[in-house]
Design an enzyme around this catalytic site. Structure first.
Site, PDB file in Angstrom:
ATOM      1  N   HIS A  47       0.840  -1.193   0.000  1.00  0.00           N
ATOM      2  CA  HIS A  47       0.000   0.000   0.000  1.00  0.00           C
ATOM      3  C   HIS A  47       0.874   1.242   0.000  1.00  0.00           C
ATOM      4  O   HIS A  47       1.739   1.413   0.858  1.00  0.00           O
ATOM      5  CB  HIS A  47      -0.942  -0.008   1.212  1.00  0.00           C
ATOM      6  N   ALA A  48       0.621   2.119  -0.980  1.00  0.00           N
ATOM      7  CA  ALA A  48       1.535   3.210  -1.284  1.00  0.00           C
ATOM      8  C   ALA A  48       1.779   4.173  -0.125  1.00  0.00           C
ATOM      9  O   ALA A  48       2.894   4.589   0.127  1.00  0.00           O
ATOM     10  CB  ALA A  48       1.014   3.964  -2.501  1.00  0.00           C
ATOM     11  N   HIS A  66       2.811  -3.762   6.679  1.00  0.00           N
ATOM     12  CA  HIS A  66       1.856  -2.676   6.452  1.00  0.00           C
ATOM     13  C   HIS A  66       1.894  -1.690   7.622  1.00  0.00           C
ATOM     14  O   HIS A  66       2.578  -1.906   8.605  1.00  0.00           O
ATOM     15  CB  HIS A  66       0.424  -3.224   6.378  1.00  0.00           C
ATOM     16  N   SER A  67       1.109  -0.627   7.501  1.00  0.00           N
ATOM     17  CA  SER A  67       0.820   0.231   8.646  1.00  0.00           C
ATOM     18  C   SER A  67      -0.592   0.762   8.428  1.00  0.00           C
ATOM     19  O   SER A  67      -1.085   0.737   7.300  1.00  0.00           O
ATOM     20  CB  SER A  67       1.827   1.377   8.749  1.00  0.00           C
ATOM     21  N   TYR A  68      -1.302   1.266   9.418  1.00  0.00           N
ATOM     22  CA  TYR A  68      -0.826   1.348  10.773  1.00  0.00           C
ATOM     23  C   TYR A  68      -1.794   0.566  11.657  1.00  0.00           C
ATOM     24  O   TYR A  68      -2.761  -0.005  11.161  1.00  0.00           O
ATOM     25  CB  TYR A  68      -0.752   2.834  11.225  1.00  0.00           C
ATOM     26  N   TYR A 125     -10.736  -7.117  10.179  1.00  0.00           N
ATOM     27  CA  TYR A 125     -11.949  -7.244   9.367  1.00  0.00           C
ATOM     28  C   TYR A 125     -11.707  -8.272   8.284  1.00  0.00           C
ATOM     29  O   TYR A 125     -10.572  -8.659   8.030  1.00  0.00           O
ATOM     30  CB  TYR A 125     -12.337  -5.891   8.749  1.00  0.00           C
ATOM     31  N   GLU A 127       1.680   3.816   3.054  1.00  0.00           N
ATOM     32  CA  GLU A 127       2.210   3.285   4.314  1.00  0.00           C
ATOM     33  C   GLU A 127       3.744   3.354   4.288  1.00  0.00           C
ATOM     34  O   GLU A 127       4.436   2.352   4.197  1.00  0.00           O
ATOM     35  CB  GLU A 127       1.686   1.849   4.493  1.00  0.00           C
ATOM     36  N   ASN A 138      -3.547  -5.761  -2.203  1.00  0.00           N
ATOM     37  CA  ASN A 138      -3.827  -6.722  -1.132  1.00  0.00           C
ATOM     38  C   ASN A 138      -5.267  -7.251  -1.185  1.00  0.00           C
ATOM     39  O   ASN A 138      -5.761  -7.816  -0.213  1.00  0.00           O
ATOM     40  CB  ASN A 138      -3.546  -6.114   0.248  1.00  0.00           C
ATOM     41  N   ARG A 139      -5.915  -7.066  -2.324  1.00  0.00           N
ATOM     42  CA  ARG A 139      -7.210  -7.701  -2.599  1.00  0.00           C
ATOM     43  C   ARG A 139      -7.139  -8.454  -3.930  1.00  0.00           C
ATOM     44  O   ARG A 139      -8.132  -8.952  -4.398  1.00  0.00           O
ATOM     45  CB  ARG A 139      -8.338  -6.655  -2.699  1.00  0.00           C
ATOM     46  N   ARG A 192      -3.407   4.738  -1.936  1.00  0.00           N
ATOM     47  CA  ARG A 192      -3.239   3.384  -1.390  1.00  0.00           C
ATOM     48  C   ARG A 192      -2.930   2.322  -2.464  1.00  0.00           C
ATOM     49  O   ARG A 192      -2.080   1.472  -2.307  1.00  0.00           O
ATOM     50  CB  ARG A 192      -4.538   3.014  -0.672  1.00  0.00           C
ATOM     51  N   GLU A 235       1.140  -4.977  11.002  1.00  0.00           N
ATOM     52  CA  GLU A 235       0.769  -3.563  10.915  1.00  0.00           C
ATOM     53  C   GLU A 235       1.630  -2.820  11.917  1.00  0.00           C
ATOM     54  O   GLU A 235       1.500  -3.016  13.117  1.00  0.00           O
ATOM     55  CB  GLU A 235      -0.711  -3.350  11.274  1.00  0.00           C
TER      56      GLU A 235
END
Ligand code: ARG
Ligand code: ZN
Length: 414
Positions: free
Chosen positions: A169-170, A297-299, A349, A172, A244-245, A227, A371
């Site tokens: 994800h960009a 990843h974050s956060y 989630y 992060e 990530n999907r 993202r 994360e």
């Protein structure tokens, strides 16, 4: 203007906060740009609002005067989480290439994509005995996807491997910063720190510092909060797929979106994105040796493991709990910081199509998503002064998990 629009809404919320009697309000939002139109569409799809004009969010364009009815059933209170984000962002991009790549301070800054490519080159040149650079593919915009292969000098017959990717994800930014930190630390502390020595002697370590180079570059040049990647497919007005999907793990079910405009857009089909396909192809062709997978990843400060794509428990759930619990305890002890841990679906989630779930199903039974800091104080805008703590925590967790997995322990018994 974007800031103004948000300000307008906040000012209204501020009034609500102080109100003694609740009353509904209608906002008039003059939308002048495409970006503002997207924001207004987004706001108008919230439950607490009714779009009065135009008739549907799809009709909001640059030039549209938007009338939005704000339903006030209760007073809403808010506090300002971050003030002056412009200054924070400016701080993060300052002096990106001023200190030497070998200096400690280099690792306490964020670096542009171009600078990271220079850094990759320099690592390979300076450590020819321990670092190889592999090109595993290229992004939608044809930026190269480089993986650093780290190896200890001790050749053991049965080499295993571990994988770490950063920057799916960009926005992060702490994630690529961690990959750089990890590589530097491994090279400097090989034969000094026993855990690092153990890891590098028993495993090859593959590190992909920036899995989403196009998106990362875009966060430096245009939109810090981007993202997704930057691919163009069905809808030329809506760019990017959530990498990530995009993996083949209950792809595009609940928790992902089939709509290209959404932040969690799953793409046209599993591995439709060159970045996801490159990683999947590499792992498929190395699946017999790769025993350990980390995605950074974050956060939120969480140590997660599969599944994110279903509420089912994986067969080695209890063992994975133990590994991350131990890591979280060490972080708590050393850095006085709390990390949550557990299976993704129950801890955050449902998120189908994630790389960790896909890697797990491929047979990499020790698969994790971390994360990193923080909990939301700065969120994606973690200041450079907090990089070292965030990275040290994550490093401790990676080391803790890596040296504890049974495949290694069996291997390392004489
Ligand atoms: N925050 C990340 C995301 O939304 C990770 C969520 C958990 N998903 C996973 N596959 N581990 O993509
Ligand atoms: Zn992420």
């Amino acid at each position: 203007m974007k800031a103004l629009l948000i300000c307008a809404l906040l000012v209204n919320f501020a009034k609500l906060c102080n109100c003694t009697s609740t009353h509904d309000q209608v906002l008039s939002i003059p939308v002048t740009t495409k970006e503002q139109a997207a924001i207004a569409r987004n706001i108008s799809s919230q439950n607490e609002t009714v779009l009065w004009s135009p008739a549907a969010p799809e009709h909001i364009r640059a030039g549209t005067e938007v009338h939005l009815f704000l339903i006030v059933t209760k007073c809403i209170c808010f506090r300002v989480l971050l003030d002056n984000t412009e200054e924070l962002i400016e701080m993060q991009t300052r002096n990106d290439s001023s200190d030497p790549r070998s200096s400690a301070s280099y690792y306490e800054r964020y670096h542009s994509l171009e600078e990271i490519y220079f850094w990759i080159n320099e690592m390979a040149q300076d450590h020819p005995d321990m670092v190889k650079v592999l090109l595993i593919g290229s992004s939608f915009e044809k930026n190269p996807l480089y993986v650093l292969k780290l190896s200890g000098r001790q050749e053991r017959a049965e080499k295993r491997a571990m994988w770490i990717d950063c920057g799916i994800h960009a926005r992060e930014w702490i994630s690529p910063a961690f990959c750089l930190w990890f590589v530097q630390y491994s090279l400097n502390f090989y034969n000094q720190n026993s855990d690092i020595t153990e890891m590098l002697d028993s495993m090859d370590i593959y590190v992909l510092p920036v899995m989403n180079p196009d998106g990362y570059q875009y966060t430096w040049t245009t939109n810090r909060m981007w993202r997704k990647n930057r691919s163009v497919s069905q809808d030329i007005n809506c760019i990017g797929t959530d990498l990530n999907r995009n993996f083949d793990a209950n792809w595009c079910t609940v928790g992902a979106s089939p709509r290209p405009c959404d932040e969690i857009y799953c793409g046209l089909f599993p591995e439709s994105e060159p970045e996801a396909a490159a990683v999947a192809n590499f792992l498929r062709s190395h699946k017999d040796v790769v025993k350990l997978y980390f995605s950074i990843h974050s956060y939120g400060q969480m140590l997660l493991f599969p599944y994110a794509c279903s509420n089912e428990q994986v067969p080695n759930h209890a063992e994975l709990v133990e590994l991350v619990q131990e890591a979280a305890m060490k972080i708590k002890r050393h850095y006085k910081n709390n990390y949550k841990y557990g299976a993704s679906a129950e801890t955050i989630y449902l998120a189908p199509g994630g790389s960790d779930d896909w890697a797990y199903n491929l047979g990499i039974l020790y698969s994790f998503t971390f994360e990193l800091e923080d909990r939301g104080r700065y969120g994606f805008l973690l200041p450079p002064s907090l990089i070292s703590k965030a990275c040290n925590e994550a490093l401790l967790a990676v080391k803790s998990v890596a040296i504890s997995i049974p495949t290694l322990q069996v291997l390392n018994k004489p």
